[in-house]
Design a protein around this motif. Structure first.
Motif, PDB file in Angstrom:
ATOM      1  N   LEU A  53       0.819  -1.221   0.000  1.00 23.35           N
ATOM      2  CA  LEU A  53       0.000   0.000   0.000  1.00 23.35           C
ATOM      3  C   LEU A  53       0.849   1.266   0.000  1.00 23.35           C
ATOM      4  N   VAL A  56       0.000   4.275  -2.350  1.00 26.36           N
ATOM      5  CA  VAL A  56      -1.308   4.069  -2.996  1.00 26.36           C
ATOM      6  C   VAL A  56      -2.282   5.148  -2.505  1.00 26.36           C
ATOM      7  N   VAL A  58      -5.628   6.491  -1.350  1.00 30.65           N
ATOM      8  CA  VAL A  58      -6.776   5.881  -0.669  1.00 30.65           C
ATOM      9  C   VAL A  58      -7.722   6.981  -0.189  1.00 30.65           C
ATOM     10  N   LEU A  94      -3.703   2.199   7.905  1.00 28.87           N
ATOM     11  CA  LEU A  94      -3.455   2.579   6.509  1.00 28.87           C
ATOM     12  C   LEU A  94      -2.280   3.548   6.406  1.00 28.87           C
ATOM     13  N   ALA A  99      -0.106   4.355   2.953  1.00 26.80           N
ATOM     14  CA  ALA A  99      -1.199   4.832   2.101  1.00 26.80           C
ATOM     15  C   ALA A  99      -1.240   6.360   2.102  1.00 26.80           C
ATOM     16  N   SER A 150      -9.529   7.787  -6.610  1.00 25.29           N
ATOM     17  CA  SER A 150      -8.727   7.080  -5.605  1.00 25.29           C
ATOM     18  C   SER A 150      -8.552   5.640  -6.078  1.00 25.29           C
ATOM     19  N   ASP A 205      -6.174  -5.781  -4.878  1.00 27.63           N
ATOM     20  CA  ASP A 205      -6.116  -4.525  -4.118  1.00 27.63           C
ATOM     21  C   ASP A 205      -7.028  -4.578  -2.888  1.00 27.63           C
ATOM     22  N   ALA A 209      -5.751  -4.239   1.119  1.00 26.92           N
ATOM     23  CA  ALA A 209      -6.350  -3.269   2.050  1.00 26.92           C
ATOM     24  C   ALA A 209      -7.005  -3.983   3.230  1.00 26.92           C
TER      25      ALA A 209
END
Length: 431
Positions: A53, A56, A58, A94, A99, A150, A205, A209
């Protein structure tokens, strides 16, 4: 290779161009996101990675706490609430995984209702066609992934609130087993049914998560070969009133699964669904538990207007005596055990996520009876996973003009196995 900052700046520029009419996001963390993007890029240059992540982009639903600001949960009533003392558990996890949290996405008020409209913050237009409903309650989450603003959105799912917008916006949405992901710092609707799940463009994905939010080490997802898998199709009341193109797309999907070696057979669960309907005749578990969450303002009257589609069912549920609620919960435990037993016969159930494609926002606003009927259909199939304490995932189905979802459902705690099956089905359908 595009840097995280470059990717984020493209998204922010797109959002800036529509800022006057923004309905997908209710809050953007532009500066914090740019700082997180720069940090991710610096790590990459140094050969350091925090995991899958890292870097990434989010987004999170407007019911997760972010330290220092009120959590509005889609309601004007909470705009002046006490600021959260700390991030929600999933937000913390996260961030620790690298993230880049872009912002909070719009939702239906208090995560109630499945249409996806919001009287206070506007209704996000569907990613496939902005004149259509997004589905709820994680409305902005579905649109954000569908439109590409996102890469992963985090929603909550109490009766289908991750999977309904996933289905209608053509993305993947995963509802884990309840309590797999901690609810700390998430505004509650139903302590019994609430679960937190991701929406993304791929099963992989979603799996990453989910693992990070559940506090697990994210390991590469291995598709589980379909040959020999037992797939149950719960024909009966969950297939009534299914639109023809959705039904045809579903039959095409199951035929492909059979050709890949899966053993697809009907498995009736109508008796158990009937039992749950009888147990919740007086009020749904979500509305009874939600009425307790909101009991104070329901008793005194709201300080600011609340969507009548939310306040109405909650007010009615507030009058249900505790004895009726306790009996419902006790009966649910019996039905959950019976469903667990029934599903021993299969590796997963397969059915349409919702029996329809997204209708227009205008039609829902102009016809109360149609809205009620649509709401019931949107929730009918998805809520089974919540009511019977199962895990479930919605995958986009090929072959429809507008997005529609294929739902796979597995037993309590079989999350990783379900994701592996879903990865194999995803590869089959996109092949």
């Amino acid at each position: 290779m595009q840097s995280v900052r470059d990717r984020l700046e493209i998204i922010l520029s797109r959002l800036a161009n529509r800022a006057a009419d923004e309905k997908v996001y209710v809050k953007l963390y532009a500066q914090a996101a740019l700082a997180a993007a720069d940090a991710a890029d610096a790590r990459q240059r140094a050969g350091v990675c925090l995991g899958p992540l890292d870097g990434v982009v989010v987004s999170i639903k407007d019911l997760f706490d972010v330290a220092g600001e009120p959590t509005r949960a889609g309601s004007a009533m909470l705009a002046g609430a006490q600021p959260a003392a700390q991030d929600a558990a999933i937000v913390r996890r996260l961030r620790q995984a690298g993230a880049v949290i872009l912002g909070k996405t719009n939702m239906t008020e208090f995560a109630f209702t499945a249409i996806g409209d919001n009287l206070h913050y506007g209704t996000p237009g569907n990613a496939a066609d902005a004149s259509l409903i997004p589905g709820g309650s994680s409305s902005g989450a579905g649109v954000a992934v569908g439109e590409g603003s996102s890469q992963i959105s985090i929603g909550s799912d109490t009766g289908g609130s991750v999977r309904i917008p996933a289905s209608l916006n053509g993305v993947v949405g995963f509802k884990p087993t309840a309590r797999r992901v901690p609810l700390d710092g998430a505004f509650p609707l139903s302590a019994t049914l609430d679960s937190i799940g991701p929406l993304a463009r791929s099963v992989a994905d979603c799996a990453v998560a989910d693992a990070i939010m559940a506090g697990e080490e994210p390991v590469p997802l291995q598709p589980i070969p379909l040959a020999g898998l037992r797939i149950g199709v719960p024909r009966g009341r969950l297939f009534d009133d299914t639109q023809a193109d959705v039904a045809a797309a579903f039959e095409a999907c199951t035929s492909q699964m059979e050709r890949a070696g899966a053993r697809v057979a009907d498995l009736s669960i109508d008796d158990l669904i009937g039992g749950m309907r009888a147990a919740t005749m007086r009020a749904s578990i979500a509305s009874m538990e939600g009425a307790e969450v909101h009991a104070d303002w329901l008793a005194t009257g709201a300080s600011v207007p609340v969507d009548p589609h939310v306040s109405g069912p909650l007010s009615r549920a507030l009058t249900v005596p505790a004895s009726a609620y306790i009996r419902t919960i006790r009966r649910r435990a019996e039905l959950v055990a019976a469903m667990t037993e029934r599903l021993q016969a299969v590796d997963a159930l397969a059915l349409p996520t919702v029996p329809m494609v997204a209708p227009s926002i205008a039609a829902m606003a102009g016809d109360e009876a149609l809205r009620d009927r649509t709401e019931g259909l949107l929730l009918r199939n998805t809520q089974v996973a919540n009511q019977f304490d199962l895990c479930a995932i919605s995958l986009p189905m090929p072959g429809t003009k507008l997005p529609a979802g294929l739902m796979l459902v597995a037993r309590h705690g079989h999350d990783r196995r379900l994701l592996g099956i879903a990865a194999a089905v995803e590869a089959l359908l996109s092949g």
